[in-house]
Enzyme design. Structure first.
Site, PDB file in Angstrom:
ATOM      1  N   LYS A  13     -35.631 -10.673  26.048  1.00  0.00           N
ATOM      2  CA  LYS A  13     -34.715 -11.794  26.349  1.00  0.00           C
ATOM      3  C   LYS A  13     -33.333 -11.239  26.659  1.00  0.00           C
ATOM      4  O   LYS A  13     -32.997 -10.113  26.268  1.00  0.00           O
ATOM      5  CB  LYS A  13     -34.619 -12.779  25.187  1.00  0.00           C
ATOM      6  CG  LYS A  13     -34.183 -12.201  23.817  1.00  0.00           C
ATOM      7  CD  LYS A  13     -32.683 -12.115  23.582  1.00  0.00           C
ATOM      8  CE  LYS A  13     -32.353 -11.481  22.224  1.00  0.00           C
ATOM      9  NZ  LYS A  13     -31.030 -10.963  22.047  1.00  0.00           N
ATOM     10  N   GLY A 105     -30.590  -5.098  21.790  1.00  0.00           N
ATOM     11  CA  GLY A 105     -30.079  -6.448  22.067  1.00  0.00           C
ATOM     12  C   GLY A 105     -31.013  -7.267  22.941  1.00  0.00           C
ATOM     13  O   GLY A 105     -30.632  -8.311  23.463  1.00  0.00           O
ATOM     14  N   LEU A 106     -32.268  -6.789  23.099  1.00  0.00           N
ATOM     15  CA  LEU A 106     -33.205  -7.462  23.997  1.00  0.00           C
ATOM     16  C   LEU A 106     -34.362  -8.136  23.242  1.00  0.00           C
ATOM     17  O   LEU A 106     -35.284  -8.664  23.857  1.00  0.00           O
ATOM     18  CB  LEU A 106     -33.767  -6.458  25.019  1.00  0.00           C
ATOM     19  CG  LEU A 106     -32.710  -5.813  25.932  1.00  0.00           C
ATOM     20  CD1 LEU A 106     -33.336  -4.715  26.788  1.00  0.00           C
ATOM     21  CD2 LEU A 106     -32.043  -6.856  26.834  1.00  0.00           C
ATOM     22  N   SER A 110     -38.766  -8.916  17.806  1.00  0.00           N
ATOM     23  CA  SER A 110     -39.008 -10.355  17.606  1.00  0.00           C
ATOM     24  C   SER A 110     -40.069 -10.853  18.583  1.00  0.00           C
ATOM     25  O   SER A 110     -40.942 -11.664  18.227  1.00  0.00           O
ATOM     26  CB  SER A 110     -37.716 -11.157  17.844  1.00  0.00           C
ATOM     27  OG  SER A 110     -36.707 -10.710  16.996  1.00  0.00           O
ATOM     28  N   ASP A 143     -34.698 -14.904  15.783  1.00  0.00           N
ATOM     29  CA  ASP A 143     -35.024 -14.969  17.224  1.00  0.00           C
ATOM     30  C   ASP A 143     -36.503 -15.218  17.489  1.00  0.00           C
ATOM     31  O   ASP A 143     -36.895 -15.468  18.628  1.00  0.00           O
ATOM     32  CB  ASP A 143     -34.690 -13.630  17.900  1.00  0.00           C
ATOM     33  CG  ASP A 143     -33.216 -13.489  18.213  1.00  0.00           C
ATOM     34  OD1 ASP A 143     -32.476 -14.473  18.047  1.00  0.00           O
ATOM     35  OD2 ASP A 143     -32.813 -12.386  18.632  1.00  0.00           O
TER      36      ASP A 143
END
Ligand code: ATP
Length: 304
Positions: A13, A105-106, A110, A143
């Site tokens: 994401k 950070g992607l 999750s 997340d």
């Protein structure tokens, strides 16, 4: 559940917008974030075995023991399911082929966890609704519910209250640049001082901005909403973040931002041909990992 291994795509994401609005007494941060699943993805292959849950991962930096989020997800699903079906033995071998950079950070971990929940739910004839899987997912991380739905959404609360948005990145190409630094999300949040007046000023009109996004933004207009409270924290420590942003903008990106707690920076391009040539240029000339992707639910295909 079949014993034939089945592969599942586990998308990354990006956060197009991230405002940290408070901290709860239990230590979780409250936020308002616009997240979009993208076509940069891991592959999670699951094979049913006799009784043990085992994980292997192509990235040596990712733990393969019971702390792996995919392992935790399988255990959680099974613990819940056996409350209904007592006594049946369950084991699974989960193989993760990593393409999503780790601690970047992607949301890779999750996403893998959500993919396991979705896959096991499918294996067992969909005993849980998406809502129920989302609630289960929240036990694994803030997340994870987002990756159950895999659609662009505004997330509020600690990330679990999801409102879908449409069309925000249709037609856009995304170039992701990862400068091979691993960032601990917890440390970034620890270094964020929410009492600073700059955050209050930057959060002015937050509700209005969210309302506009929910109403639907015409393609190519999302760039003016790009914002991330965590960027200042990470960029203060790693000057590459600003360097990558400026490089993307100078090469024609319509907007650029760090995703989540970083360090990955993405650039948005309305012209796919420009994005392709920027991808080739950056991959050839710079010491960074570079990926080209699209919005997952707009294009639903793998990244290059
Ligand atoms: P966050 O969700 O906190 O923003 P991130 O997206 O920056 O995290 P991840 O790639 O999810 O980063 O990795 C975060 C941590 O989780 C790493 O330290 C990693 O070792 C651990 N981890 C556990 N399971 C996994 C998994 N299946 N894939 C990736 N990382 C995992």
């Amino acid at each position: 559940m079949t014993t034939i291994p089945i592969s599942h795509i586990s998308p990354a994401k990006i956060n197009l917008f991230l405002a940290v609005t408070g901290k709860r007494p239990d230590g979780y941060h409250e936020l308002v974030t616009l997240m979009c699943p993208i076509t940069l993805a891991d592959t999670v292959t699951i094979k049913r075995t006799r009784r043990k849950i085992t994980v292997s991962c192509s990235d040596p930096d990712v733990p393969e023991d019971e702390t792996n989020l995919a392992h935790r997800a399988a255990r959680l699903f099974w613990a819940d399911w056996t409350r209904e079906k007592k006594g049946e033995l369950f084991g699974a071998h989960i193989v993760i082929k990593k393409r999503i950079p780790v601690a970047a950070g992607l949301g890779g971990g999750s996403s893998n966890a959500a993919t396991v929940l979705l896959a096991l739910n499918r294996f067992f004839g969909k005993p849980y609704t998406y809502q129920e899987l989302g609630a289960m997912a929240l036990n694994l991380g803030a997340d994870v519910p987002f990756f159950i739905f895999q659609r662009p959404a505004i997330a509020t609360g600690i990330g679990e209250v999801l409102q879908p948005v449409t069309g925000i990145l249709s037609g856009s190409s995304i170039i992701l640049v990862h400068p091979s630094i691993r960032i601990s999300t917890a440390t970034v949040y620890q270094n964020l001082n929410l009492r600073l007046t700059k955050y209050h000023q930057r959060h002015k009109n937050l509700d209005l901005r969210v309302e506009n996004v929910l109403k639907g933004i015409s393609p190519g207009k999302i760039e003016k909403y790009l914002y991330n409270d965590l960027e200042t924290v990470t960029a203060a420590r790693y000057p590459e973040i600003e360097e990558i942003k400026q490089t993307l903008l100078s090469l024609g990106a319509n907007g650029a931002l760090m995703s989540g707690s970083g360090p990955t920076v993405f650039g948005l391009f309305r012209d796919k041909a420009v994005a392709r040539s920027v991808f080739r240029h950056l991959a050839g000339e710079y010491p960074w990992n570079v990926f080209q992707a699209e919005c997952w639910s707009c294009e639903n295909k793998r990244a290059k």
